[in-house]
Write a protein that holds these residues in place. Structure first.
Motif, PDB file in Angstrom:
ATOM      1  N   MET A  15       3.000  13.107   2.572  1.00 29.83           N
ATOM      2  CA  MET A  15       2.705  11.694   2.797  1.00 29.83           C
ATOM      3  C   MET A  15       3.302  11.211   4.107  1.00 29.83           C
ATOM      4  SD  MET A  15       3.704   8.300   2.737  1.00 29.83           S
ATOM      5  CE  MET A  15       5.281   8.262   1.896  1.00 29.83           C
TER       6      MET A  15
ATOM      7  N   ARG B 206       1.335   4.056  -3.097  1.00 30.91           N
ATOM      8  CA  ARG B 206       1.032   5.470  -2.874  1.00 30.91           C
ATOM      9  C   ARG B 206       2.174   6.348  -3.367  1.00 30.91           C
ATOM     10  NH1 ARG B 206      -1.161   8.658   2.513  1.00 30.91           N
ATOM     11  NH2 ARG B 206      -0.920  10.732   1.618  1.00 30.91           N
TER      12      ARG B 206
ATOM     13  N   ARG C  56       0.835  -1.205   0.000  1.00 27.79           N
ATOM     14  CA  ARG C  56       0.000   0.000   0.000  1.00 27.79           C
ATOM     15  C   ARG C  56       0.871   1.258   0.000  1.00 27.79           C
ATOM     16  NH1 ARG C  56      -5.117   0.761   2.063  1.00 27.79           N
ATOM     17  NH2 ARG C  56      -5.520  -1.235   1.025  1.00 27.79           N
TER      18      ARG C  56
ATOM     19  N   ASP D 240       1.899   9.172  -6.382  1.00 31.38           N
ATOM     20  CA  ASP D 240       2.345  10.550  -6.209  1.00 31.38           C
ATOM     21  C   ASP D 240       3.368  10.929  -7.278  1.00 31.38           C
ATOM     22  OD1 ASP D 240       0.719  11.093  -4.081  1.00 31.38           O
ATOM     23  OD2 ASP D 240       2.279  10.983  -2.547  1.00 31.38           O
TER      24      ASP D 240
END
Length: 399
Positions: free
Chosen positions: A299, A270, A266, A274
């Motif tokens: 983040m 991400r 995960r 980005d």
């Protein structure tokens, strides 16, 4: 992760009839713990690396945990030795000496952030006090050199300078001298970030929770793995955190390994999302790099548990997942390096890699430090600091 961009260390060299066995045992254990992880390093392997039998090893240390304490203590003391020779306000001498001692114990970042959690609580607390004492010494030096520096900035820059030292553990670039490390430390220590508000470490957490039980389990596991370490958390602990017991857990995840792999995946996805969005909308290479710094800062601050799990627990992944994660680390760093090379074509690949890893480590460390991470304005301050470490003009905040 071990950190984005981490690579496998060189194999240990077997010693023969050492003069000082205790010191050599600590050296061998330091390399094995930082390379393979405490859980994967056997006392028999450490003894073999030193060239002695297990019985001789146990004459010096009663067990692996006692040896870990000796290793982390020695690394802390050796690394921070460079903080003390400089006189008050002698910033140039301070960063020179600290850079040299940090490079000599470059494994400290991994040993402290990933392995020290295996120590008994009392020992870990005692070493934490020593770390904070070193940070206060550094803060005092910054205050003496820059008497007008705001206390909030002093705290940020002192932790940031320590972050430069910690970043050395996550890369294996050959550095013949500590000059580059000293320059990066000086860059952090002389920065003038935008204003910061008062810390809010006890700010109330959001009360909204996932409706999906699978997502609730994943969120709880990520937080528990980050705070207590993968080895110390059971599948039942995770289920209890969200009110799920017994066989119901297995309706969502086949095993604890499955939970960890899902969490790491995960986080990886991400970062790639980005990155793709940055490349799709940036006007040029410098603009893309600035946006990437900003996205990474945001983040890390919002998903600090996820960042911690990727940084410290990936060693527990099963082999195929671990190899994929390492490949991701190399590929992700390569994207940063390509952008940085386009902006600074004369910068050597080694220097570029050190600068990128420094940015990521400093951001990660601040995100995991509640007194800093909860200060209003910390995202802007980290963005500016990251740009400075990459020799970029920060400019306005990216959209």
């Amino acid at each position: 992760m071990t950190g984005p961009g981490a690579e496998t260390a060189a194999p240990l060299v077997r010693a023969t009839r050492p003069r000082n066995r205790r010191e050599l045992i600590i050296t061998a254990a330091r390399e094995l713990f930082s390379r393979d992880g405490y859980a994967n390093a056997a006392m028999s392997g450490i003894a073999a690396a030193v060239g002695i039998g297990p019985s001789a090893l146990y004459r010096h240390f009663g067990g692996k945990q006692e040896l870990l304490h000796a290793v982390v203590t020695e690394a802390l003391d050796s690394c921070f030795a460079g903080l003390y020779p400089a006189g008050p306000g002698e910033l140039d001498f301070l960063v020179r000496d600290f850079a040299a001692s940090a490079l000599a114990r470059r494994e400290l970042g991994v040993l402290w952030q990933r392995e020290a959690r295996h120590l008994p609580a009392a020992q870990h607390a005692e070493l934490t006090r020593r770390l904070h004492a070193a940070r206060r010494t550094l803060a005092g030096q910054l205050t003496a050199a820059r008497p007008g520096l705001d206390p909030a900035h002093t705290e940020l820059l002192s932790w940031g300078t320590l972050g430069v030292a910690a970043s050395l553990a996550y890369q294996h670039v050959e550095l013949a001298t500590p000059d580059l490390v000293a320059r990066l430390m000086h860059r952090v220590a002389t920065s003038s970030p935008p204003g910061l508000g008062a810390p809010r470490p006890d700010a109330p957490r959001g009360t909204l929770r996932h409706r999906s039980r699978r997502e609730a389990l994943l969120a709880a596991a990520t937080e528990l793995f980050a705070e207590r370490g993968y080895a110390s958390v059971s599948l039942e602990d995770t289920g209890a955190a969200v009110g799920i017991a017994g066989q119901s857990i297995y309706h969502h995840f086949a095993s604890k390994h499955d939970l960890l792999a899902t969490a790491v995946h995960r986080g990886v996805e991400r970062l790639w999302v980005d990155l793709a969005e940055v490349l799709a909308c940036a006007p040029d290479h410098a603009g893309a790099l600035r946006r990437l710094v900003w996205r990474y800062v945001r983040m890390a601050l919002v998903s600090r548990h996820l960042v911690t799990v990727i940084a410290t627990e990936a060693e527990h992944l099963q082999e195929a997942d671990r190899l994929r994660t390492r490949q991701f680390q190399r590929d992700y760093i390569a994207e940063w390096l390509q952008l940085l090379h386009a902006v600074h074509p004369a910068m050597t690949p080694a220097e570029a890699r050190v600068r990128v890893q420094t940015v990521l480590t400093v951001v990660n460390d601040v995100a995991r430090t509640p007194r800093l991470a909860t200060r209003p304005g910390i995202d802007r301050a980290l963005y500016q600091l990251g740009c400075e470490l990459l020799e970029l003009a920060a400019g306005p905040l990216p959209e």
